[in-house]
Motif scaffolding. Structure first.
Motif, short mmCIF file in Angstrom:
data_model
loop_
_atom_site.label_atom_id
_atom_site.label_comp_id
_atom_site.label_asym_id
_atom_site.label_seq_id
_atom_site.Cartn_x
_atom_site.Cartn_y
_atom_site.Cartn_z
N ASP A 49 0.83 -1.20 0.00
CA ASP A 49 0.00 0.00 0.00
C ASP A 49 0.87 1.26 0.00
O ASP A 49 2.03 1.23 0.43
CB ASP A 49 -0.93 0.00 1.20
CG ASP A 49 -0.16 -0.08 2.51
OD1 ASP A 49 0.02 0.97 3.16
OD2 ASP A 49 0.30 -1.18 2.87
N CYS A 84 -0.87 6.43 -8.81
CA CYS A 84 -2.33 6.56 -8.86
C CYS A 84 -2.77 7.71 -7.95
O CYS A 84 -2.57 7.65 -6.74
CB CYS A 84 -2.98 5.25 -8.42
SG CYS A 84 -4.78 5.31 -8.42
N MET A 85 -3.37 8.73 -8.51
CA MET A 85 -3.78 9.88 -7.73
C MET A 85 -4.86 9.55 -6.69
O MET A 85 -5.05 10.29 -5.74
CB MET A 85 -4.25 11.02 -8.63
CG MET A 85 -3.13 11.79 -9.27
SD MET A 85 -2.10 12.60 -8.01
CE MET A 85 -0.75 13.17 -9.01
N LYS A 86 -5.50 8.40 -6.81
CA LYS A 86 -6.46 7.98 -5.77
C LYS A 86 -5.72 7.71 -4.45
O LYS A 86 -6.34 7.69 -3.39
CB LYS A 86 -7.23 6.74 -6.21
CG LYS A 86 -8.25 7.02 -7.31
CD LYS A 86 -9.10 5.80 -7.59
CE LYS A 86 -8.37 4.93 -8.57
NZ LYS A 86 -9.10 3.76 -9.03
N ASP A 87 -4.41 7.51 -4.51
CA ASP A 87 -3.61 7.25 -3.32
C ASP A 87 -3.11 8.54 -2.65
O ASP A 87 -2.38 8.49 -1.66
CB ASP A 87 -2.39 6.39 -3.67
CG ASP A 87 -2.76 4.96 -3.99
OD1 ASP A 87 -3.80 4.49 -3.49
OD2 ASP A 87 -2.01 4.31 -4.73
N PHE A 88 -3.49 9.69 -3.18
CA PHE A 88 -2.99 10.98 -2.70
C PHE A 88 -3.22 11.19 -1.20
O PHE A 88 -2.31 11.59 -0.46
CB PHE A 88 -3.63 12.11 -3.51
CG PHE A 88 -3.09 13.48 -3.23
CD1 PHE A 88 -1.87 13.89 -3.77
CD2 PHE A 88 -3.78 14.37 -2.42
CE1 PHE A 88 -1.37 15.16 -3.53
CE2 PHE A 88 -3.29 15.65 -2.17
CZ PHE A 88 -2.08 16.04 -2.73
N ASP A 89 -4.43 10.90 -0.72
CA ASP A 89 -4.74 11.13 0.70
C ASP A 89 -3.93 10.21 1.62
O ASP A 89 -3.43 10.65 2.65
CB ASP A 89 -6.23 10.96 0.97
CG ASP A 89 -7.07 12.08 0.37
OD1 ASP A 89 -6.51 13.17 0.09
OD2 ASP A 89 -8.29 11.87 0.17
N GLU A 90 -3.80 8.95 1.27
CA GLU A 90 -3.03 8.01 2.09
C GLU A 90 -1.54 8.36 2.06
O GLU A 90 -0.84 8.23 3.07
CB GLU A 90 -3.24 6.57 1.65
CG GLU A 90 -4.51 5.96 2.20
CD GLU A 90 -4.50 5.89 3.71
OE1 GLU A 90 -3.83 5.00 4.27
OE2 GLU A 90 -5.18 6.72 4.35
N GLY A 110 1.65 12.85 -11.22
CA GLY A 110 1.09 11.54 -11.56
C GLY A 110 1.88 10.93 -12.70
O GLY A 110 2.19 11.61 -13.68
#
Length: 131
Positions: A49, A84-90, A110
């Motif tokens: 992750d 992957c920009m979906k991982d930005f917050d994590e 990205g």
């Protein structure tokens, strides 16, 4: 006056995957090239992750900076290459935990692919020594 460029890859950090050293230092200026979230003790990714990989990258940065007379509070700029920009917050969650209150300039880019399978991000940075 000619400035000498000193390069190194300290012990207890991931091995470079190509023909380079991780650190280049000129006078008080430090540049650390792209680092992935590889645990140097095992040679494997610190996790599958982005949170685990981000934390490992910054742990490696700590070791590298210490080896050349610096620390995370001396970081001027960080580049983050995120698969992957979906991982930005994590990624940000781990980044804040590791960096504390220090907020250097930062760029997040990205990318469509990274060189090592399973790597979700790489980071590089610029810092100065504490001297």
């Amino acid at each position: 006056m000619v400035n000498k460029v000193e390069t190194s890859t300290p012990a207890n950090t991931p091995d470079p995957i190509g023909p380079y050293n991780h650190i280049a230092k000129v006078g008080p200026f430090i540049s650390i090239g792209g680092i992935a979230g590889v645990n140097p003790a095992t040679g494997q990714l610190a996790g599958a992750d982005v949170y685990s990989q981000t934390k490992q990258i910054i742990k490696s940065f700590e070791t590298m900076l210490y080896s050349v007379g610096s620390n995370l509070n001396q970081v001027i700029h960080v580049n983050i290459f995120l698969d992957c920009m979906k991982d930005f917050d994590e990624m940000n969650r781990a980044y804040v935990e590791m960096m504390g209150d220090h907020r250097p300039a930062r760029t997040v880019i990205g990318v469509s692919e990274l060189p090592k399978p399973g790597v979700l991000l790489t980071m590089n940075l610029t810092a100065v020594t504490t001297e």
